[in-house]
Design a protein around this motif. Structure first.
Motif: not given
Length: 254
Positions: A87-115
């Protein structure tokens, strides 16, 4: 000029509102993965042959639907309730969020899943953490196609549920997103695991020590999500310029 633009975007991504959004993504993704992976572990404990028992698939699908609806709802106002790198990737590709924000979203999501998966592993005294697997008769390409189609449907629902031009959906929007995910698990579970969420697939695979076929759960979902967002925003329901930072005002995600 490009450097200045990148710096400005990065500054937008570390504001107090953005940091709250990352925390919201972490909490909602942790809860979602905990419920989904935990339900799979519970079914394996209660059923003698969970892998071959249809009721196990229904249990996981229901947990996916309930948990995703709740996770999206609790995070929607803070982060948009993506709960999913696709979802975050789609929002970034569509310009709804900027790339740095999308990367931070990914970090939060991946870390949460592992934890979440670590917590389940420790709390259940080392029980096996189940992972998404490709059926023996399936190829990786075929499984990736299935994951891509399922994620397309999920992300398209996310866009429709969060469209401010539609009537106010309140809690109905997240519920629609959750039900779509549950239907995807029922349809694709026996073939590819019905992940539709790269973070969930990654977290369980890391803790289980089984990273085979991880590309299936990234390539297909990311492409499917990007196509869904493009079609909704540019072909089916063209939109006006979104929020410059996160584009999450009044929207829901997964």
């Amino acid at each position: 000029m490009a450097s200045a633009s990148l710096t400005a975007r990065f500054k937008q991504s570390v504001t107090p509102a953005s940091l709250r959004a990352y925390l919201a993504e972490f909490i909602s993704t942790f809860f979602y993965v905990f419920a989904v992976v935990g339900s799979a572990m519970a079914s394996r404990k209660l059923l003698p042959d969970a892998a071959a028992d249809p009721s196990s698939l229904v249990i996981v699908a229901m947990a996916n639907a309930f948990a995703l609806s709740s996770a999206v709802y609790i995070a929607a106002n803070a982060s948009g309730g993506h709960v999913n790198p696709a979802v975050t990737f789609s929002m970034a590709v569509g310009g709804r969020i900027n790339v740095p924000t999308a990367l931070f979203y990914w970090i939060s999501q991946m870390l949460a899943s592992v934890m979440a998966c670590i917590f389940l592993k420790v709390a259940t005294v080392g029980q096996h953490v189940p992972t998404n697997t490709v059926a023996e008769e399936m190829t990786g390409f075929g499984a990736s196609l299935i994951e891509g189609v399922m994620t397309f449907g999920l992300v398209y629902t996310v866009y429709a549920a969060g469209d401010p031009r539609r009537s106010s959906l309140s809690a109905t929007g997240p519920l629609a997103v959750g039900l779509t995910a549950g239907a995807g698990v029922l349809a694709a579970g026996p073939f590819s695991g019905g992940s539709m969420n790269p973070a969930s697939a990654f977290g369980s695979a890391v803790i289980a020590g089984r990273l085979k076929n991880q590309a299936v759960y990234w390539v297909g979902p990311l492409i499917g999500a990007a196509v869904a967002g493009f079609l909704y925003d540019n072909v089916v329901f063209p939109t006006e310029a979104p929020d410059s930072l996160r584009g999450v005002s009044g929207e829901v995600g997964v």
